[in-house]
Design a protein around this motif. Sequence first.
Motif, PDB file in Angstrom:
ATOM      1  N   ASP A  80       0.835  -1.205   0.000  1.00 15.66           N
ATOM      2  CA  ASP A  80       0.000   0.000   0.000  1.00 15.66           C
ATOM      3  C   ASP A  80       0.870   1.255   0.000  1.00 15.66           C
ATOM      4  O   ASP A  80       1.923   1.297   0.638  1.00 15.66           O
ATOM      5  CB  ASP A  80      -0.928  -0.004   1.216  1.00 15.66           C
ATOM      6  CG  ASP A  80      -1.907  -1.181   1.185  1.00 15.66           C
ATOM      7  OD1 ASP A  80      -2.017  -1.828   0.130  1.00 15.66           O
ATOM      8  OD2 ASP A  80      -2.555  -1.417   2.207  1.00 15.66           O
ATOM      9  N   ASP A  81       0.417   2.282  -0.735  1.00 14.42           N
ATOM     10  CA  ASP A  81       1.148   3.546  -0.843  1.00 14.42           C
ATOM     11  C   ASP A  81       0.717   4.502   0.265  1.00 14.42           C
ATOM     12  O   ASP A  81      -0.479   4.660   0.528  1.00 14.42           O
ATOM     13  CB  ASP A  81       0.853   4.222  -2.194  1.00 14.42           C
ATOM     14  CG  ASP A  81       1.321   3.383  -3.365  1.00 14.42           C
ATOM     15  OD1 ASP A  81       2.440   2.859  -3.308  1.00 14.42           O
ATOM     16  OD2 ASP A  81       0.552   3.257  -4.342  1.00 14.42           O
ATOM     17  N   LYS A  82       1.690   5.162   0.877  1.00 15.08           N
ATOM     18  CA  LYS A  82       1.390   6.144   1.909  1.00 15.08           C
ATOM     19  C   LYS A  82       0.860   7.419   1.262  1.00 15.08           C
ATOM     20  O   LYS A  82       1.435   7.921   0.304  1.00 15.08           O
ATOM     21  CB  LYS A  82       2.625   6.455   2.741  1.00 15.08           C
ATOM     22  CG  LYS A  82       2.308   7.261   3.991  1.00 15.08           C
ATOM     23  CD  LYS A  82       3.519   7.470   4.857  1.00 15.08           C
ATOM     24  CE  LYS A  82       3.805   6.215   5.627  1.00 15.08           C
ATOM     25  NZ  LYS A  82       4.823   6.413   6.662  1.00 15.08           N
ATOM     26  N   MET A  83      -0.247   7.922   1.789  1.00 12.42           N
ATOM     27  CA  MET A  83      -0.874   9.145   1.275  1.00 12.42           C
ATOM     28  C   MET A  83      -0.667  10.337   2.203  1.00 12.42           C
ATOM     29  O   MET A  83      -1.074  11.448   1.875  1.00 12.42           O
ATOM     30  CB  MET A  83      -2.370   8.921   1.057  1.00 12.42           C
ATOM     31  CG  MET A  83      -2.683   7.840   0.028  1.00 12.42           C
ATOM     32  SD  MET A  83      -4.447   7.502  -0.096  1.00 12.42           S
ATOM     33  CE  MET A  83      -5.005   8.952  -1.011  1.00 12.42           C
ATOM     34  N   GLY A  84      -0.066  10.101   3.371  1.00 13.10           N
ATOM     35  CA  GLY A  84       0.198  11.195   4.292  1.00 13.10           C
ATOM     36  C   GLY A  84       0.241  10.728   5.735  1.00 13.10           C
ATOM     37  O   GLY A  84      -0.237   9.643   6.069  1.00 13.10           O
ATOM     38  N   THR A  85       0.830  11.571   6.578  1.00  9.94           N
ATOM     39  CA  THR A  85       0.912  11.299   8.010  1.00  9.94           C
ATOM     40  C   THR A  85       0.544  12.556   8.779  1.00  9.94           C
ATOM     41  O   THR A  85       0.673  13.677   8.274  1.00  9.94           O
ATOM     42  CB  THR A  85       2.330  10.858   8.438  1.00  9.94           C
ATOM     43  OG1 THR A  85       3.237  11.927   8.159  1.00  9.94           O
ATOM     44  CG2 THR A  85       2.776   9.606   7.723  1.00  9.94           C
ATOM     45  N   ALA A  86       0.085  12.356   9.996  1.00  7.41           N
ATOM     46  CA  ALA A  86      -0.212  13.465  10.902  1.00  7.41           C
ATOM     47  C   ALA A  86      -0.077  12.932  12.325  1.00  7.41           C
ATOM     48  O   ALA A  86       0.018  11.719  12.545  1.00  7.41           O
ATOM     49  CB  ALA A  86      -1.617  14.006  10.655  1.00  7.41           C
ATOM     50  N   HIS A  87      -0.063  13.829  13.271  1.00  6.44           N
ATOM     51  CA  HIS A  87      -0.035  13.428  14.673  1.00  6.44           C
ATOM     52  C   HIS A  87      -0.868  14.407  15.485  1.00  6.44           C
ATOM     53  O   HIS A  87      -1.104  15.541  15.066  1.00  6.44           O
ATOM     54  CB  HIS A  87       1.405  13.370  15.202  1.00  6.44           C
ATOM     55  CG  HIS A  87       2.089  14.697  15.175  1.00  6.44           C
ATOM     56  ND1 HIS A  87       2.710  15.184  14.051  1.00  6.44           N
ATOM     57  CD2 HIS A  87       2.231  15.658  16.121  1.00  6.44           C
ATOM     58  CE1 HIS A  87       3.213  16.387  14.314  1.00  6.44           C
ATOM     59  NE2 HIS A  87       2.925  16.694  15.564  1.00  6.44           N
ATOM     60  N   LEU A  88      -1.326  13.927  16.621  1.00  7.97           N
ATOM     61  CA  LEU A  88      -2.151  14.748  17.497  1.00  7.97           C
ATOM     62  C   LEU A  88      -1.749  14.464  18.933  1.00  7.97           C
ATOM     63  O   LEU A  88      -1.783  13.314  19.379  1.00  7.97           O
ATOM     64  CB  LEU A  88      -3.631  14.432  17.283  1.00  7.97           C
ATOM     65  CG  LEU A  88      -4.627  15.249  18.082  1.00  7.97           C
ATOM     66  CD1 LEU A  88      -4.569  16.728  17.671  1.00  7.97           C
ATOM     67  CD2 LEU A  88      -6.032  14.709  17.894  1.00  7.97           C
ATOM     68  N   ASN A  89      -1.361  15.511  19.647  1.00  4.65           N
ATOM     69  CA  ASN A  89      -1.009  15.381  21.049  1.00  4.65           C
ATOM     70  C   ASN A  89      -2.296  15.227  21.852  1.00  4.65           C
ATOM     71  O   ASN A  89      -3.212  16.038  21.720  1.00  4.65           O
ATOM     72  CB  ASN A  89      -0.227  16.620  21.502  1.00  4.65           C
ATOM     73  CG  ASN A  89       0.369  16.445  22.863  1.00  4.65           C
ATOM     74  OD1 ASN A  89      -0.174  15.767  23.731  1.00  4.65           O
ATOM     75  ND2 ASN A  89       1.517  17.072  23.081  1.00  4.65           N
ATOM     76  N   LEU A  90      -2.365  14.215  22.687  1.00  2.00           N
ATOM     77  CA  LEU A  90      -3.572  13.947  23.469  1.00  2.00           C
ATOM     78  C   LEU A  90      -3.569  14.627  24.833  1.00  2.00           C
ATOM     79  O   LEU A  90      -4.529  14.487  25.589  1.00  2.00           O
ATOM     80  CB  LEU A  90      -3.747  12.433  23.647  1.00  2.00           C
ATOM     81  CG  LEU A  90      -3.935  11.646  22.353  1.00  2.00           C
ATOM     82  CD1 LEU A  90      -4.042  10.168  22.646  1.00  2.00           C
ATOM     83  CD2 LEU A  90      -5.148  12.141  21.589  1.00  2.00           C
ATOM     84  N   PHE A 145      -2.079  16.707   6.422  1.00  2.00           N
ATOM     85  CA  PHE A 145      -1.060  15.665   6.315  1.00  2.00           C
ATOM     86  C   PHE A 145       0.303  16.270   6.012  1.00  2.00           C
ATOM     87  O   PHE A 145       0.419  17.221   5.243  1.00  2.00           O
ATOM     88  CB  PHE A 145      -1.431  14.638   5.251  1.00  2.00           C
ATOM     89  CG  PHE A 145      -2.647  13.853   5.626  1.00  2.00           C
ATOM     90  CD1 PHE A 145      -2.685  13.115   6.798  1.00  2.00           C
ATOM     91  CD2 PHE A 145      -3.774  13.859   4.830  1.00  2.00           C
ATOM     92  CE1 PHE A 145      -3.805  12.401   7.170  1.00  2.00           C
ATOM     93  CE2 PHE A 145      -4.901  13.147   5.182  1.00  2.00           C
ATOM     94  CZ  PHE A 145      -4.914  12.416   6.355  1.00  2.00           C
ATOM     95  N   CYS A 146       1.317  15.684   6.610  1.00  3.68           N
ATOM     96  CA  CYS A 146       2.700  16.118   6.412  1.00  3.68           C
ATOM     97  C   CYS A 146       3.344  15.295   5.305  1.00  3.68           C
ATOM     98  O   CYS A 146       2.980  14.149   5.080  1.00  3.68           O
ATOM     99  CB  CYS A 146       3.500  15.908   7.690  1.00  3.68           C
ATOM    100  SG  CYS A 146       2.807  16.737   9.121  1.00  3.68           S
ATOM    101  N   GLY A 147       4.308  15.889   4.631  1.00  4.06           N
ATOM    102  CA  GLY A 147       5.112  15.167   3.657  1.00  4.06           C
ATOM    103  C   GLY A 147       4.429  14.867   2.338  1.00  4.06           C
ATOM    104  O   GLY A 147       4.930  14.071   1.556  1.00  4.06           O
ATOM    105  N   VAL A 148       3.269  15.466   2.091  1.00  4.57           N
ATOM    106  CA  VAL A 148       2.557  15.279   0.821  1.00  4.57           C
ATOM    107  C   VAL A 148       2.014  16.627   0.352  1.00  4.57           C
ATOM    108  O   VAL A 148       1.937  17.578   1.118  1.00  4.57           O
ATOM    109  CB  VAL A 148       1.394  14.262   0.937  1.00  4.57           C
ATOM    110  CG1 VAL A 148       1.913  12.859   1.156  1.00  4.57           C
ATOM    111  CG2 VAL A 148       0.419  14.646   2.031  1.00  4.57           C
ATOM    112  N   GLU A 149       1.624  16.675  -0.927  1.00  2.44           N
ATOM    113  CA  GLU A 149       1.165  17.933  -1.524  1.00  2.44           C
ATOM    114  C   GLU A 149      -0.141  18.449  -0.924  1.00  2.44           C
ATOM    115  O   GLU A 149      -0.378  19.650  -0.836  1.00  2.44           O
ATOM    116  CB  GLU A 149       0.911  17.778  -3.031  1.00  2.44           C
ATOM    117  CG  GLU A 149       1.917  17.045  -3.889  1.00  2.44           C
ATOM    118  CD  GLU A 149       1.906  15.546  -3.761  1.00  2.44           C
ATOM    119  OE1 GLU A 149       1.126  14.855  -4.448  1.00  2.44           O
ATOM    120  OE2 GLU A 149       2.712  15.033  -2.981  1.00  2.44           O
ATOM    121  N   SER A 150      -1.043  17.540  -0.551  1.00  5.72           N
ATOM    122  CA  SER A 150      -2.338  17.966  -0.017  1.00  5.72           C
ATOM    123  C   SER A 150      -2.937  16.846   0.805  1.00  5.72           C
ATOM    124  O   SER A 150      -2.451  15.726   0.809  1.00  5.72           O
ATOM    125  CB  SER A 150      -3.288  18.345  -1.162  1.00  5.72           C
ATOM    126  OG  SER A 150      -3.594  17.199  -1.937  1.00  5.72           O
ATOM    127  N   GLY A 151      -4.004  17.155   1.479  1.00  7.30           N
ATOM    128  CA  GLY A 151      -4.739  16.159   2.247  1.00  7.30           C
ATOM    129  C   GLY A 151      -5.061  16.640   3.645  1.00  7.30           C
ATOM    130  O   GLY A 151      -4.197  17.164   4.349  1.00  7.30           O
TER     131      GLY A 151
END
Length: 171
Positions: A80-90, A145-151
Amino acid sequence: MGEKVGVLKVTVVQGKHLVIRYFRNSDPYVVFKLGNQVVKTKVINSFLNPVWNEELSLDVTQSAGVLNIEVFDKDRFKSDDKMGTAHLNLQQIASAARLKQVIKARPGESTKIRTILPGSDNCLVRESYVSCVNGESLQDVWLRFCGVESGELELKLKWIEDQLPITPVPS
């Protein structure tokens, strides 16, 4: 891992403007990682603005502070291709859950406890609020999303504190 302090209910509402990973469309799904737990949504076929409206649950411990999020394009014949990453501090919703014990809101009322602004230390698209509604700590977020053009990804979080078991009193 640490002692369980609650459950985080994550409703994955929708994605917007996800990147194309296969020809003209992608088959996106979302993976959440918290500590050593991994949960994922169903795959939405051939759509770059998917609507999941899917609720997932993760146990929260005292040591778990960041929810990691990855979006992938499901492929049949290769990885599977990665489409983006993100994170959230809880931390914000966790501390709000402790504060709600002090706040006495009327039933049906929403009380804003915290405001989180977009910044370099988070993936927020816009302001996010942690609120207490009917005794529950809630947070609505839009993540970029980080590291991608959009999302972007819309999530609704609900913190449910662990209830201590009631021990019967011997008679």
